[in-house]
Design a protein around this motif. Structure first.
Motif, PDB file in Angstrom:
ATOM      1  N   GLY A 297    -140.298   0.227  29.811  1.00  0.00           N
ATOM      2  CA  GLY A 297    -141.257  -0.817  30.617  1.00  0.00           C
ATOM      3  C   GLY A 297    -142.179  -1.274  29.772  1.00  0.00           C
ATOM      4  N   GLU A 298    -143.498  -1.028  30.173  1.00  0.00           N
ATOM      5  CA  GLU A 298    -144.703  -1.987  29.388  1.00  0.00           C
ATOM      6  C   GLU A 298    -144.745  -0.964  28.433  1.00  0.00           C
ATOM      7  N   ALA A 299    -144.319   0.255  28.223  1.00  0.00           N
ATOM      8  CA  ALA A 299    -144.741   1.098  26.712  1.00  0.00           C
ATOM      9  C   ALA A 299    -143.545   0.479  25.653  1.00  0.00           C
ATOM     10  N   ARG A 300    -142.734  -0.204  26.173  1.00  0.00           N
ATOM     11  CA  ARG A 300    -141.727  -0.668  25.149  1.00  0.00           C
ATOM     12  C   ARG A 300    -142.214  -1.303  23.817  1.00  0.00           C
ATOM     13  N   ALA A 301    -141.930  -0.784  22.830  1.00  0.00           N
ATOM     14  CA  ALA A 301    -142.158  -1.557  21.407  1.00  0.00           C
ATOM     15  C   ALA A 301    -143.800  -1.193  21.144  1.00  0.00           C
ATOM     16  N   THR A 302    -144.250  -0.254  21.691  1.00  0.00           N
ATOM     17  CA  THR A 302    -145.628   0.112  21.608  1.00  0.00           C
ATOM     18  C   THR A 302    -145.748   1.634  21.233  1.00  0.00           C
ATOM     19  N   PHE A 303    -147.045   2.073  20.661  1.00  0.00           N
ATOM     20  CA  PHE A 303    -147.305   3.348  20.213  1.00  0.00           C
ATOM     21  C   PHE A 303    -147.172   4.445  21.435  1.00  0.00           C
ATOM     22  N   ALA A 304    -147.625   3.831  22.897  1.00  0.00           N
ATOM     23  CA  ALA A 304    -147.470   4.647  23.905  1.00  0.00           C
ATOM     24  C   ALA A 304    -145.896   4.929  24.282  1.00  0.00           C
ATOM     25  N   GLY A 305    -144.883   4.219  23.969  1.00  0.00           N
ATOM     26  CA  GLY A 305    -143.684   4.401  24.127  1.00  0.00           C
ATOM     27  C   GLY A 305    -143.084   5.559  23.150  1.00  0.00           C
ATOM     28  N   GLY A 306    -143.668   5.886  21.967  1.00  0.00           N
ATOM     29  CA  GLY A 306    -143.378   6.606  21.061  1.00  0.00           C
ATOM     30  C   GLY A 306    -142.591   6.063  19.866  1.00  0.00           C
ATOM     31  N   LYS A 307    -142.300   6.786  18.590  1.00  0.00           N
ATOM     32  CA  LYS A 307    -141.609   6.421  17.616  1.00  0.00           C
ATOM     33  C   LYS A 307    -140.250   5.988  17.953  1.00  0.00           C
TER      34      LYS A 307
END
Length: 565
Positions: A297-307
Motif C-alpha cells: 500500500g502506501e508503504a510501497r517503495a519506501t523505508f517504511a515498507g522495508g528493504k
C-alpha cells in the motif's frame, strides 16, 4: 592547489556570443523535445525535459558554459577570493545582482527573491529536486538592495552550487510565496506560468504536449533574442524527432537523438545536421533498495515498507552487473556516441575512479557463483532461481525509446542465462520523467525492481551531483515523491563523505573524496553504470549561435540563437 586557485580555475567567465539578427526579427523557433515537459518548475523535477524547458524563462545567478566554465547570468561577475566575492575563510560567497534587473512583469529582482528561493527548496516538506545544491548553506542574507551573501555552516572551497546552473534558478517571491512546503506541487498556475528573467515568457502551456513562448519585453539585453517566439513540442520518440530536424526540416532543433548509429546515419543528407558534445552523462541501471510490492500500500517503495527482498543484497546487484556485456550494447546501440560505463562520475578525469575498471567484460560464471553464494538456486528445475519460496523475478522499467528497449531485451537475455526472470516494461517518457506525485509510473515512485535512464553532473565539479545520494534526498510521500536519491540508497558513511567533500579544499582532496564516494555507490550495487554516452541532438543547418552543452541546459544560450541568411 590552494582553495583560492581552485576557485579561480573554476570561475572562468565567458562572454556571450552576440546574435547577428535584430531582436524578434527571425520569427518562430521550433524545438522538439520528444520527452514532453509536465511542469515549468525545475524544483519539482530535476530532469532535463523540465529543467531545459524552464531555462528559457527561469535563470540562476550563474550557469555553466559548453566547456563547463562558470558564466555570470543575473550577476556581472563570478565571485572569487581574488575579487573579494568569496570570503578568505571560505565561509561565505557574495553575489551582486546586475543593476536594473527586472522580472518579465517589470518588477525589480531583489535579494529577497534569492533568499525566498533558498527557503523554498530547503523546506523539509517540499521534496525539492535541487536539494543537494544547497548542502552546507546556513543562511542567505541581503547586504543591500542588490547584494546577497550566502553563508555556509563550514568552510566551502567550492561555493558554486546554490543558485548555480539551470537546476537551481531564482523564483519570484511575489509569485511563489503561497506555494511552499507541502503545497509546492499544488500551485498549477505558478508551476506552469512562472515569471522569470530569461529571454522568453510562457504564453501557453499544455502538459506533456506543447509549450509556446513569447519574448520577455523586459529582457535585459535590448538586441536579443532574435526569435520572436519559441514553440517546444513534446511527444514522439527519438526516431521521429531525428526525421523532423534532419530530413523534413519541420523543426529547427531536436533534443536527445538517442538512436543506434545505423539509423542516425540514414538521415544525414537533409536540411539538418547532427551536433554532439561529451561530458559526464551515463546511462544507469538503478536497483531499488526498498520493497515495491503493491501489497504494501502506501508503504510501497519506501523505508517504511522495508528493504528490497533481494536487491538490498549487493551480491545480487553485482551478479546482475557482471552478466551484462556493456561492449555489445555500446557498439550495437551507441556506436561512436557511447563507451562502456564503469563509473558514476566518468568525467572530468580528476573525479573518475578506476576501481570498477574492466566492468565491460561480461562474466556469467562469476555472476552465477555470486547468486549461489547468496542462496539463490534453481531448486525446482524450472530455470529460475529461488530462495525461501520466492522466485528471483525482476520488473525492469524504463522510458519508451528504441535504444532503451533494445538494451532491455539484451539485458533480459543475459539475466535469463544466470537464472533470473525479467519482465520488461516501458513507460511514455513524459510520464516516466514527469514527477507527478499522483502518478504510479514516475521514476521517483519507482514501483519496480530495476529501472534505467541517463543522469549526469552539472559543471566540472560533482559535489552537488554526488550529494544526490544523501539519506535526506530519498523520495517519499512526505516529500511529494520528490528527491533525486531514486534507488533509496542510504548510508551514514556516505553522508559523512558528502560533508567531507563540501570542505575538501584542494583539487587532490576533492578528487580523492569524490572517487571514494563513487566507489561506495558502486560497491552498494544500488546504481550500476552502463554506458558513458555523448549528448546528441540535431539542428537546422540555418540555425546559428547554438553552443551544444552537456554541463548545463542544452539550450542555455538560446538568446544568442539566430537564423542565418
Amino acid at each position: 592547489m590552494k582553495p583560492h586557485a581552485l576557485m579561480a580555475a573554476t570561475a572562468l567567465a565567458l562572454l556571450p556570443v552576440t546574435a547577428s539578427a535584430e531582436r524578434g526579427s527571425d520569427g518562430e523557433l521550433k524545438i522538439l523535445y520528444w520527452q514532453a515537459a509536465s511542469t515549468m518548475n525545475p524544483y519539482l523535477s530535476g530532469i532535463a525535459k523540465e529543467v531545459e524547458a524552464a531555462s528559457l524563462v527561469l535563470e540562476p545567478l550563474a550557469r555553466f558554459s559548453e566547456t563547463g566554465a562558470l558564466v555570470p547570468i543575473l550577476v556581472d561577475e563570478i565571485p572569487t577570493v581574488e575579487n573579494g566575492g568569496v570570503a578568505e575563510d571560505l565561509m561565505s560567497i557574495t553575489w551582486t545582482l546586475r543593476e536594473g534587473l527586472t522580472w518579465a512583469d517589470g518588477t525589480a529582482v531583489t535579494p529577497q527573491d534569492v533568499i525566498f528561493t533558498w527557503k523554498y527548496c530547503t523546506d523539509e516538506q517540499s521534496g525539492c529536486a535541487a536539494l543537494s545544491q544547497f548542502d552546507g548553506v546556513a543562511d542567505v542574507v541581503a547586504v543591500d538592495d542588490r547584494t546577497i551573501e550566502v553563508r555556509f555552516s563550514e568552510p566551502k572551497p567550492y561555493p558554486y552550487t546554490a543558485f548555480v546552473s539551470s537546476e537551481a534558478p531564482i523564483l519570484q517571491e511575489a509569485q511563489f510565496k503561497d506555494c511552499t512546503g507541502n503545497l509546492v506541487a499544488t500551485c498549477t498556475e505558478e508551476n506552469t506560468y512562472p515569471v522569470g528573467t530569461g529571454p522568453y515568457m510562457v504564453t501557453d502551456f499544455r502538459a506533456n504536449d506543447v509549450i509556446t513562448y513569447a519574448m520577455n519585453p523586459n529582457y535585459r539585453e535590448a538586441d536579443k533574442p532574435a526569435f520572436a517566439s519559441v514553440t517546444i513540442k513534446g511527444g514522439g520518440d527519438p526516431a521521429s524527432a531525428a526525421r523532423a530536424v534532419l530530413q523534413t526540416g519541420e523543426v529547427d532543433y531536436a533534443w536527445n537523438l538517442q538512436l543506434s548509429p545505423d539509423i542516425l546515419a540514414q538521415m544525414t543528407d537533409g536540411p539538418g545536421e547532427v551536433i554532439a558534445s561529451d561530458g559526464s552523462a551515463v546511462e544507469f541501471i538503478f536497483m531499488n533498495q526498498t520493497d515495491p510490492d503493491p501489497a504494501l500500500g502506501e508503504a510501497r517503495a519506501t523505508f517504511a515498507g522495508g528493504k528490497h527482498p533481494f536487491l538490498s543484497d549487493p551480491r545480487v546487484g553485482k551478479a546482475l552487473s557482471l552478466a551484462i556485456d556493456r561492449s555489445v550494447i555500446a557498439e550495437a546501440l551507441y556506436g561512436d556516441a557511447g563507451v562502456p560505463g564503469c563509473a558514476v562520475v566518468p568525467a572530468p578525469e580528476l573525479y573518475a575512479s578506476d576501481a570498477n575498471a574492466g566492468c565491460e567484460v561480461q562474466d556469467l560464471e562469476a555472476a552465477a557463483s555470486l547468486l549461489d553464494e547468496a542462496g539463490w538456486t534453481d531448486s525446482d528445475g524450472d530455470g529460475i532461481r529461488d530462495k525461501d519460496g520466492e522466485k528471483l523475478s525482476i520488473l525492469f522499467q524504463t522510458s519508451t525509446n528504441g535504444v532503451r528497449q533494445d538494451s532491455q531485451a539484451l539485458i533480459k537475455q543475459w539475466w535469463g542465462e544466470i537464472g533470473v526472470e525479467t519482465e520488461l516494461r516501458n513507460i511514455d517518457a513524459s510520464v516516466f520523467f514527469g514527477g507527478d506525485p499522483g502518478s504510479p509510473d514516475t521514476r521517483q515512485k519507482f514501483y519496480a525492481d530495476v529501472q534505467m535512464y541517463t543522469d549526469n553532473s552539472k559543471g566540472q565539479d560533482p559535489e552537488a551531483f554526488l550529494g544526490n545520494w544523501s539519506c535526506a534526498n530519498v523520495p517519499s510521500p512526505e516529500t511529494q515523491w520528490q528527491g533525486n536519491n531514486i534507488q533509496r540508497f542510504c548510508s551514514e558513511d556516505y553522508d559523512a563523505l558528502i560533508a567531507e567533500f563540501r570542505t575538501a579544499a584542494t583539487l587532490d582532496e576533492r578528487g580523492r573524496v569524490a572517487r571514494e564516494m563513487n566507489d561506495m555507490l558502486i560497491d552498494s550495487y544500488s546504481i550500476v553504470p552502463l554506458i558513458h554516452r555523448n549528448n546528441i541532438s540535431g539542428k537546422a543547418r540555418s540555425l546559428e549561435g547554438v553552443r551544444m552543452n552537456s554541463w548545463d541546459s542544452q539550450i542555455w544560450n538560446i538568446a544568442d540563437w539566430y537564423r542565418a541568411e
